[in-house]
Design a protein around this motif. Structure first.
Motif, PDB file in Angstrom:
ATOM      1  N   LYS A   6       2.701  -1.378 -24.092  1.00  0.00           N
ATOM      2  CA  LYS A   6       1.992  -1.158 -25.358  1.00  0.00           C
ATOM      3  C   LYS A   6       0.484  -1.296 -25.170  1.00  0.00           C
ATOM      4  O   LYS A   6      -0.301  -0.477 -25.661  1.00  0.00           O
ATOM      5  N   ASN A   7       0.068  -2.333 -24.445  1.00  0.00           N
ATOM      6  CA  ASN A   7      -1.368  -2.519 -24.207  1.00  0.00           C
ATOM      7  C   ASN A   7      -1.912  -1.472 -23.235  1.00  0.00           C
ATOM      8  O   ASN A   7      -3.032  -0.992 -23.402  1.00  0.00           O
TER       9      ASN A   7
ATOM     10  N   SER B 257      -3.145   1.784 -24.653  1.00  0.00           N
ATOM     11  CA  SER B 257      -4.442   1.792 -25.350  1.00  0.00           C
ATOM     12  C   SER B 257      -5.628   1.815 -24.385  1.00  0.00           C
ATOM     13  O   SER B 257      -6.788   1.784 -24.824  1.00  0.00           O
TER      14      SER B 257
ATOM     15  N   ALA C 276     -12.010   1.345 -24.019  1.00  0.00           N
ATOM     16  CA  ALA C 276     -10.825   0.481 -24.074  1.00  0.00           C
ATOM     17  C   ALA C 276     -11.286  -0.921 -24.447  1.00  0.00           C
ATOM     18  O   ALA C 276     -12.366  -1.357 -24.044  1.00  0.00           O
TER      19      ALA C 276
ATOM     20  N   ASN D  79      -7.310  -5.838 -24.592  1.00  0.00           N
ATOM     21  CA  ASN D  79      -6.086  -5.117 -24.245  1.00  0.00           C
ATOM     22  C   ASN D  79      -5.824  -5.139 -22.743  1.00  0.00           C
ATOM     23  O   ASN D  79      -4.670  -5.169 -22.305  1.00  0.00           O
TER      24      ASN D  79
ATOM     25  N   SER E  41     -15.687  -3.624 -26.300  1.00  0.00           N
ATOM     26  CA  SER E  41     -15.036  -2.514 -25.595  1.00  0.00           C
ATOM     27  C   SER E  41     -15.682  -2.325 -24.230  1.00  0.00           C
ATOM     28  O   SER E  41     -16.775  -2.835 -23.953  1.00  0.00           O
TER      29      SER E  41
END
Length: 264
Positions: free
Chosen positions: A136-137, A140, A146, A150, A207
């Protein structure tokens, strides 16, 4: 904040007429990855008085959840719900009872629960959980930007997965403890240490440019782990009798006065 959390837990006991058996931090603060902006994710297990269980009607709501406010996210499970999930080797409760950030702890209950960890631990199902969290991470981590967290959460799940394969044990909660014992290339370990420091001392929402080297490492590890989990033994133990005994002992221990009144 700790005093505020303990006050909230006392209010929950009074409002819902329950006893909190243990309450801990989960999420980034339990993992050692919290920044200044991180929420306090408090999770607890509680028990109702005897009358709640001695009823011909089905049990009512088995969770307590407060509205999230002021960085405080607090929710709990009723004991029989928690023990049913524990029986299934639920990773959330396995992490809760390993959290070092403890607000409330009923010593006898938590000690007995921890002694039953080996009876409920099912490596295949816990490994499958961490693989899914990592996937799931990882999903992303593509595109123009990014989120730093995450990457860390993907690697924490990968490290927990590798721990299970390497040691056949429930993995620790703390990110650095995983880093110290799971076999990693030293350069990768140093890079993860730097990412963790950047999150802790920086902005929770920070990010970064996707790192193709890290992404490729995650992809290869996920492929290997996905193949590995398929070969693992799927059988499970049935600790129901022990968990029933724990529930009954805890009910008697916490609500002694109720039992005395019933016996009169």
């Amino acid at each position: 904040m700790e005093e505020k959390i303990r006050t909230k837990l006392k209010e929950i006991e009074q409002t819902y007429q329950v006893k909190v058996l243990f309450a801990v931090e989960s999420g980034s603060r339990a993992w050692g990855l919290a920044s200044r902006e991180s929420d306090y994710d408090v999770r607890f297990v509680y028990i109702h008085p005897l009358d709640w269980y001695l009823s011909i009607d089905p049990h009512r709501r088995d969770v307590i959840e407060l509205p999230i406010s002021d960085q405080l996210d607090i929710s709990g499970w009723e004991i029989t719900k928690a023990l049913r999930l524990f029986r299934k080797s639920n990773p959330a409760i396995l992490e809760w009872i390993r959290s070092k950030a403890v607000y409330v702890e009923h010593d006898q209950f938590i000690a007995k629960l921890r002694r039953l960890e080996k009876d409920v631990f099912h490596p295949k199902s816990v490994l499958s959980h961490y693989i899914q969290i990592a996937k799931k991470n990882y999903a992303s981590l593509h595109g123009k930007e990014a989120k730093l967290k995450n990457y860390l959460y993907a690697f924490r799940s990968l490290l927990a997965s590798k721990w299970i394969v390497q040691f056949n044990e429930i993995p620790p909660v703390d990110f650095r403890e995983l880093l110290e014992r799971v076999k990693l290339d030293s350069q990768l370990g140093n890079e993860l240490e730097q990412l963790a420091a950047a999150k802790i001392h920086g902005d929770e929402r920070k990010s970064m440019q996707p790192d193709p080297v890290l992404n490729e490492y995650i992809r290869k590890e996920l492929d290997w782990l996905s193949d590995t989990v398929k070969l693992m033994y799927a059988g499970k133990k049935d600790p129901t009798a022990k968990l029933n005994k724990l529930f009954r002992e805890t009910l008697i221990d916490v609500w002694k006065e109720n039992f005395v009144a019933y016996l009169k």
